[in-house]
Design a protein around this motif. Sequence first.
Motif, PDB file in Angstrom:
ATOM      1  N   SER A 262       0.433  -1.212   0.032  1.00  0.00           N
ATOM      2  CA  SER A 262       0.544   0.338   0.512  1.00  0.00           C
ATOM      3  C   SER A 262       1.043   1.419   0.261  1.00  0.00           C
ATOM      4  O   SER A 262       1.848   1.232  -0.157  1.00  0.00           O
TER       5      SER A 262
ATOM      6  N   HIS B  99      -9.087   0.853   3.014  1.00  0.00           N
ATOM      7  CA  HIS B  99      -8.441   1.828   2.459  1.00  0.00           C
ATOM      8  C   HIS B  99      -8.921   3.016   3.599  1.00  0.00           C
ATOM      9  O   HIS B  99     -10.596   2.855   3.957  1.00  0.00           O
TER      10      HIS B  99
ATOM     11  N   MET C 281      -3.683   3.674   0.437  1.00  0.00           N
ATOM     12  CA  MET C 281      -5.161   2.773  -0.328  1.00  0.00           C
ATOM     13  C   MET C 281      -3.638   1.767  -0.643  1.00  0.00           C
ATOM     14  O   MET C 281      -2.487   1.803  -0.944  1.00  0.00           O
ATOM     15  N   GLN C 282      -4.091   0.801  -1.013  1.00  0.00           N
ATOM     16  CA  GLN C 282      -3.645  -0.481  -2.271  1.00  0.00           C
ATOM     17  C   GLN C 282      -2.895   0.143  -3.114  1.00  0.00           C
ATOM     18  O   GLN C 282      -3.176   1.370  -3.552  1.00  0.00           O
ATOM     19  N   ASN C 283      -1.540  -0.467  -3.377  1.00  0.00           N
ATOM     20  CA  ASN C 283      -0.918   0.021  -5.066  1.00  0.00           C
ATOM     21  C   ASN C 283      -1.603  -0.690  -5.973  1.00  0.00           C
ATOM     22  O   ASN C 283      -2.013   0.214  -7.116  1.00  0.00           O
ATOM     23  N   LYS C 284      -2.213  -1.795  -5.827  1.00  0.00           N
ATOM     24  CA  LYS C 284      -2.385  -2.892  -7.022  1.00  0.00           C
ATOM     25  C   LYS C 284      -3.499  -3.292  -6.768  1.00  0.00           C
ATOM     26  O   LYS C 284      -4.113  -3.379  -5.734  1.00  0.00           O
TER      27      LYS C 284
ATOM     28  N   ASP D 198     -10.128  -0.796  -6.330  1.00  0.00           N
ATOM     29  CA  ASP D 198     -10.130   0.249  -5.272  1.00  0.00           C
ATOM     30  C   ASP D 198      -8.281   0.591  -4.706  1.00  0.00           C
ATOM     31  O   ASP D 198      -8.525   0.441  -3.411  1.00  0.00           O
ATOM     32  N   SER D 199      -7.350   0.850  -5.372  1.00  0.00           N
ATOM     33  CA  SER D 199      -6.013   1.024  -5.371  1.00  0.00           C
ATOM     34  C   SER D 199      -6.044   2.406  -6.218  1.00  0.00           C
ATOM     35  O   SER D 199      -6.995   3.044  -6.474  1.00  0.00           O
TER      36      SER D 199
ATOM     37  N   GLU E 102      -4.214   2.568  -8.744  1.00  0.00           N
ATOM     38  CA  GLU E 102      -3.375   1.977  -9.991  1.00  0.00           C
ATOM     39  C   GLU E 102      -5.091   1.916 -10.591  1.00  0.00           C
ATOM     40  O   GLU E 102      -5.561   2.426 -11.841  1.00  0.00           O
ATOM     41  N   SER E 103      -6.162   1.354  -9.853  1.00  0.00           N
ATOM     42  CA  SER E 103      -7.963   2.021  -9.828  1.00  0.00           C
ATOM     43  C   SER E 103      -8.256   3.006 -10.475  1.00  0.00           C
ATOM     44  O   SER E 103      -9.099   3.320 -11.463  1.00  0.00           O
TER      45      SER E 103
END
Length: 267
Positions: A206, A236, A254-257, A260-261, A263-264
């Motif tokens: 994250s 998140h 947030m998560q990186n990938k 709900d990241s 990346e998105s």
Amino acid sequence: VHVDARLVSPEVYANMSGAELTIVGAGLVGSMLAIVLREKGYEVVVYERYQDIRAIPSVGRSINLVATARGLRALSALPPSVKADLLALGTKVTGRIIHMNGTEPVFQRYGKDDTEYNYSISRYELNKFLISRAEMAGVRFMFGHRLLSIDLSGEFAKLKFAVDGADDSTVQCAGPLIGADGGGSAVRYAMRDAGVCEFSEDMLGSGYKEMIFPKAAAESGGMARHGLHIWPRGDHMIMGLANLDGSFTGTIYMQNKGDDSFESIEV
């Protein structure tokens, strides 16, 4: 902070009068440590890979800090006048304000009443302040010096730097070396490679990004200045802390990938 233990034995300390201490990293730890060591009478030089932060606008990664009781105790190592001026940079935070989805905010007090509080301080402003006070105390800063390697074979370390706008430079330390260069510490890697220490690393999946709540928006939204605001949403969250000018520095985690990241997110 990483220190080569063999360089700071009792025998070395006993003969360090007037010695120059070398710090790698001019972040919060390095610049504050430089002030403390200078106050104790040591000559101090600090090498930093980036250019002087005081000449660089703060955009995108200047997460606010909350100084708790432990952090305030650490600040007590500074001269009293420096500590007082430092705390004047912050705002008092008496508790968390949790914003659950669809419900009224919940206030969770840190202490027994408003006399017990933490401080919200801009990391960027705090770092600028510490560097300036260290310079005023006589600390030398060498910006634009990226550490490439360390030779630990001699009495004191020899450092090789890539210097902005110039050829590589080699520096022979005149005393103990202290690494305060963060999570990806080049000092720590060099100590591992020299067999001085061992460590392992696990990288988080994250990350975080800065958000700004302008003063007008914060006031219209009823954001109380005395609280650390948190909007938890599953895996998140958003956090908001007050600044001196009435705005809030927000941070989204947030998560990186994945779903709900970061990346998105479509920009």
